[in-house]
Design a protein around this motif. Structure first.
Motif, mmCIF file in Angstrom:
data_model
loop_
_atom_site.group_PDB
_atom_site.id
_atom_site.type_symbol
_atom_site.label_atom_id
_atom_site.label_comp_id
_atom_site.label_asym_id
_atom_site.label_seq_id
_atom_site.Cartn_x
_atom_site.Cartn_y
_atom_site.Cartn_z
ATOM 1 N N MET A 1 -27.870 36.394 -12.366
ATOM 2 C CA MET A 1 -27.334 37.668 -12.802
ATOM 3 C C MET A 1 -25.812 37.660 -12.645
ATOM 4 N N ILE A 2 -25.125 38.315 -13.528
ATOM 5 C CA ILE A 2 -23.671 38.420 -13.477
ATOM 6 C C ILE A 2 -23.289 39.470 -12.443
ATOM 7 N N ASP A 3 -22.397 39.117 -11.558
ATOM 8 C CA ASP A 3 -21.869 40.082 -10.603
ATOM 9 C C ASP A 3 -20.470 40.461 -11.088
ATOM 10 N N PHE A 4 -20.394 41.581 -11.773
ATOM 11 C CA PHE A 4 -19.141 41.985 -12.407
ATOM 12 C C PHE A 4 -18.028 42.289 -11.410
ATOM 13 N N ASP A 5 -18.399 42.595 -10.184
ATOM 14 C CA ASP A 5 -17.379 42.899 -9.189
ATOM 15 C C ASP A 5 -16.857 41.651 -8.483
ATOM 16 N N GLN A 6 -17.637 40.592 -8.460
ATOM 17 C CA GLN A 6 -17.248 39.386 -7.737
ATOM 18 C C GLN A 6 -16.591 38.326 -8.608
ATOM 19 N N ASP A 7 -16.798 38.384 -9.913
ATOM 20 C CA ASP A 7 -16.193 37.395 -10.814
ATOM 21 C C ASP A 7 -14.780 37.860 -11.163
ATOM 22 N N PRO A 8 -13.761 37.201 -10.624
ATOM 23 C CA PRO A 8 -12.395 37.675 -10.837
ATOM 24 C C PRO A 8 -11.900 37.544 -12.277
ATOM 25 N N THR A 9 -12.563 36.732 -13.080
ATOM 26 C CA THR A 9 -12.074 36.549 -14.448
ATOM 27 C C THR A 9 -12.762 37.456 -15.461
ATOM 28 N N THR A 10 -13.796 38.172 -15.060
ATOM 29 C CA THR A 10 -14.537 39.004 -16.022
ATOM 30 C C THR A 10 -13.625 39.995 -16.718
ATOM 31 N N ARG A 11 -12.824 40.717 -15.959
ATOM 32 C CA ARG A 11 -11.937 41.719 -16.569
ATOM 33 C C ARG A 11 -10.894 41.058 -17.468
ATOM 34 N N ASP A 12 -10.370 39.920 -17.026
ATOM 35 C CA ASP A 12 -9.387 39.214 -17.851
ATOM 36 C C ASP A 12 -10.005 38.720 -19.150
ATOM 37 N N ARG A 13 -11.217 38.177 -19.060
ATOM 38 C CA ARG A 13 -11.892 37.696 -20.274
ATOM 39 C C ARG A 13 -12.253 38.858 -21.187
ATOM 40 N N LEU A 14 -12.630 39.996 -20.627
ATOM 41 C CA LEU A 14 -12.894 41.182 -21.448
ATOM 42 C C LEU A 14 -11.616 41.657 -22.126
ATOM 43 N N PHE A 15 -10.495 41.607 -21.407
ATOM 44 C CA PHE A 15 -9.210 41.992 -21.993
ATOM 45 C C PHE A 15 -8.914 41.126 -23.216
ATOM 46 N N ILE A 16 -9.106 39.833 -23.071
ATOM 47 C CA ILE A 16 -8.873 38.912 -24.186
ATOM 48 C C ILE A 16 -9.810 39.233 -25.342
ATOM 49 N N GLN A 17 -11.080 39.461 -25.039
ATOM 50 C CA GLN A 17 -12.054 39.764 -26.092
ATOM 51 C C GLN A 17 -11.742 41.094 -26.781
ATOM 52 N N MET A 18 -11.404 42.109 -26.012
ATOM 53 C CA MET A 18 -11.110 43.432 -26.582
ATOM 54 C C MET A 18 -9.838 43.422 -27.423
ATOM 55 N N SER A 19 -8.959 42.460 -27.177
ATOM 56 C CA SER A 19 -7.716 42.403 -27.959
ATOM 57 C C SER A 19 -7.995 42.259 -29.450
ATOM 58 N N ALA A 20 -9.128 41.677 -29.809
ATOM 59 C CA ALA A 20 -9.481 41.504 -31.223
ATOM 60 C C ALA A 20 -9.648 42.834 -31.939
ATOM 61 N N ASN A 21 -9.875 43.921 -31.206
ATOM 62 C CA ASN A 21 -10.029 45.241 -31.809
ATOM 63 C C ASN A 21 -8.700 45.921 -32.101
ATOM 64 N N PHE A 22 -7.604 45.366 -31.602
ATOM 65 C CA PHE A 22 -6.291 45.980 -31.745
ATOM 66 C C PHE A 22 -5.255 45.066 -32.378
ATOM 67 N N LEU A 23 -5.597 43.802 -32.522
ATOM 68 C CA LEU A 23 -4.657 42.810 -33.039
ATOM 69 C C LEU A 23 -5.245 42.105 -34.259
ATOM 70 N N THR A 24 -4.392 41.511 -35.055
ATOM 71 C CA THR A 24 -4.868 40.753 -36.210
ATOM 72 C C THR A 24 -5.403 39.394 -35.794
ATOM 73 N N GLU A 25 -5.070 38.986 -34.580
ATOM 74 C CA GLU A 25 -5.562 37.721 -34.021
ATOM 75 C C GLU A 25 -5.841 37.954 -32.541
ATOM 76 N N ARG A 26 -7.029 37.596 -32.107
ATOM 77 C CA ARG A 26 -7.404 37.774 -30.701
ATOM 78 C C ARG A 26 -6.500 36.933 -29.810
ATOM 79 N N LEU A 27 -6.184 37.470 -28.641
ATOM 80 C CA LEU A 27 -5.432 36.668 -27.676
ATOM 81 C C LEU A 27 -6.177 35.361 -27.426
ATOM 82 N N PRO A 28 -5.468 34.251 -27.305
ATOM 83 C CA PRO A 28 -6.144 32.982 -27.026
ATOM 84 C C PRO A 28 -6.657 32.965 -25.578
ATOM 85 N N ASP A 29 -7.628 32.133 -25.328
ATOM 86 C CA ASP A 29 -8.216 32.036 -23.992
ATOM 87 C C ASP A 29 -7.176 31.719 -22.917
#
Length: 85
Positions: free
Chosen positions: A1-29
């Motif tokens: 199971m994913i522990d959203f509070d313990q994985d320090p990169t989850t929020r950063d990876r979500l930020f990168i993924q969500m960028s596709a909704n506001f930009l013409t090109e998603r932020l690179p990994d």
């Protein structure tokens, strides 16, 4: 199971993924390691047309808010699904 509070990169990876909704090109990994200035520079170059006149910092805030909402939703869903077993 994913522990959203313990994985320090989850929020950063979500930020990168969500960028596709506001930009013409998603932020690179690799943006996970960028500083704020590098992210804002990328956002300025790739802002979605309705947002192109917004300050990059405001678009970054929009992306951050979307990532936070997605993080909260997924966390709640995991709790809901695991507590109903």
């Amino acid at each position: 199971m994913i522990d959203f509070d313990q994985d320090p990169t989850t929020r950063d990876r979500l930020f990168i993924q969500m960028s596709a909704n506001f930009l013409t090109e998603r932020l690179p990994d690799e943006a996970i390691d960028w500083d704020e200035d590098e992210i804002e520079e990328f956002v300025e170059r790739h802002a979605w047309e309705p947002l192109e006149y917004f300050p990059a910092s405001e678009v970054v805030d929009m992306i951050g808010n979307a990532a936070y909402s997605a993080h909260q939703f997924m966390r709640q869903e995991v709790l809901r699904l695991t507590c109903n077993d």
